[in-house]
Motif scaffolding. Structure first.
Motif, PDB file in Angstrom:
ATOM      1  N   LYS A  36       0.819  -1.220   0.000  1.00 38.40           N
ATOM      2  CA  LYS A  36       0.000   0.000   0.000  1.00 38.40           C
ATOM      3  C   LYS A  36       0.848   1.263   0.000  1.00 38.40           C
ATOM      4  N   LEU A  37       2.070   1.166   0.491  1.00 36.53           N
ATOM      5  CA  LEU A  37       2.979   2.315   0.483  1.00 36.53           C
ATOM      6  C   LEU A  37       3.897   2.299  -0.733  1.00 36.53           C
ATOM      7  N   LEU A  38       4.517   1.147  -1.001  1.00 37.28           N
ATOM      8  CA  LEU A  38       5.564   1.095  -2.020  1.00 37.28           C
ATOM      9  C   LEU A  38       5.028   1.171  -3.442  1.00 37.28           C
ATOM     10  N   ILE A  39       3.864   0.581  -3.709  1.00 39.88           N
ATOM     11  CA  ILE A  39       3.340   0.602  -5.080  1.00 39.88           C
ATOM     12  C   ILE A  39       2.964   2.018  -5.527  1.00 39.88           C
ATOM     13  N   PRO A  40       2.202   2.788  -4.725  1.00 38.36           N
ATOM     14  CA  PRO A  40       1.914   4.167  -5.158  1.00 38.36           C
ATOM     15  C   PRO A  40       3.165   5.023  -5.300  1.00 38.36           C
ATOM     16  N   VAL A  41       4.098   4.905  -4.337  1.00 40.59           N
ATOM     17  CA  VAL A  41       5.333   5.701  -4.410  1.00 40.59           C
ATOM     18  C   VAL A  41       6.135   5.296  -5.636  1.00 40.59           C
ATOM     19  N   GLY A  42       6.279   3.998  -5.868  1.00 41.32           N
ATOM     20  CA  GLY A  42       7.034   3.527  -7.027  1.00 41.32           C
ATOM     21  C   GLY A  42       6.393   3.931  -8.335  1.00 41.32           C
ATOM     22  N   ALA A  43       5.074   3.822  -8.420  1.00 39.46           N
ATOM     23  CA  ALA A  43       4.369   4.184  -9.653  1.00 39.46           C
ATOM     24  C   ALA A  43       4.496   5.684  -9.936  1.00 39.46           C
ATOM     25  N   LEU A  44       4.345   6.498  -8.902  1.00 41.39           N
ATOM     26  CA  LEU A  44       4.452   7.949  -9.075  1.00 41.39           C
ATOM     27  C   LEU A  44       5.856   8.344  -9.499  1.00 41.39           C
TER      28      LEU A  44
END
Length: 238
Positions: A36-44
């Motif tokens: 929930k933290l790493l996927i949005p940060v990585g995608a952005l």
């Protein structure tokens, strides 16, 4: 004006602990993920850098080929971390059940240590480390995840077996003190994670109290307040 890096670092453990997803029951098996933290940060991060690379390649804002290559190299470096965040979000998992602790990264690697195999336990302020012969150690990040079940299972193993604590082996004169200190820390972590549960379940609190001193629970239903105080003191983060 310099950023208060020290203040951020000091606050990080408390922030991480508040963000943990806690179980309702201390002995509940868990599977942990930071998706929930790493996927949005990585995608952005990856999206912005990909757009930046397209702009550098298709405009004349950076006419010098050397500067353009330098910009692309920096963008590629940043995109590597973005993709790494995405990969960890999608495939990195940690877990604990009644028999073992484990971690894996997709099908790339899987690592597990059974509680019955533990030969050494360490404490580093933000994690417990568990070691077994011929296996790579596993760190239990107590600020990131709810490893209460692991703490309880290690305490149960400590009730029936002796193994190394930190760098102190069982034949060292300092071992009994280090052994008890480790039990206090493990019990403190379990109690702090589920204080409301233990306070409302005196029989299980009695069991935790017995584990903290390496004994089986007696017939008394009243837990030791002095032991609870010792756990809280031993388990306090620096």
């Amino acid at each position: 004006m310099s950023l208060p890096v020290g203040a951020f670092t000091a606050a990080a453990p408390a922030i991480q602990r508040r963000l943990r997803k806690m179980s309702k029951y201390p002995r509940e098996p868990r599977v942990f993920s930071q998706a929930k933290l790493l996927i949005p940060v990585g995608a952005l991060c990856t999206s912005f850098l990909l757009i930046g690379s397209v702009i550098v390649l298709t405009t004349d804002e950076v006419p010098d080929p050397v500067d353009k290559m330098l910009f692309l190299a920096l963008i590629s470096f940043g995109m590597f971390f973005g993709v790494l965040f995405l990969a960890h979000g999608f495939w990195r998992r940690f877990g604990v059940d009644d028999q073992k602790v484990w971690s894996k990264f997709g099908s790339v690697f899987y690592r597990e240590i059974y509680f019955s195999e533990i030969t050494r336990v360490t404490f580093a302020g933000i994690s417990f480390g568990v070691f077994a012969c011929n296996k790579r150690p596993i760190a239990l990040g107590i600020n990131r995840f709810d490893y209460t079940l692991a703490c309880l299972r290690i305490l149960e193993e400590m009730r029936i077996r002796r193994f190394t604590v930190g760098k102190i082996e069982p034949n060292d004169p300092r071992w009994p003190e280090a052994w008890q200190d480790m039990r206090n820390r493990l019990a403190a972590e379990a109690y702090r994670n589920h204080q409301n549960y233990y306070d409302s379940h005196p029989v299980e609190l009695q069991e935790l109290n017995a584990l903290a001193v390496g004994r089986y629970p007696s017939g008394s239903q009243r837990p030791s307040e002095s032991s609870i105080s010792a756990w809280s003191s031993a388990g306090r983060l620096s």
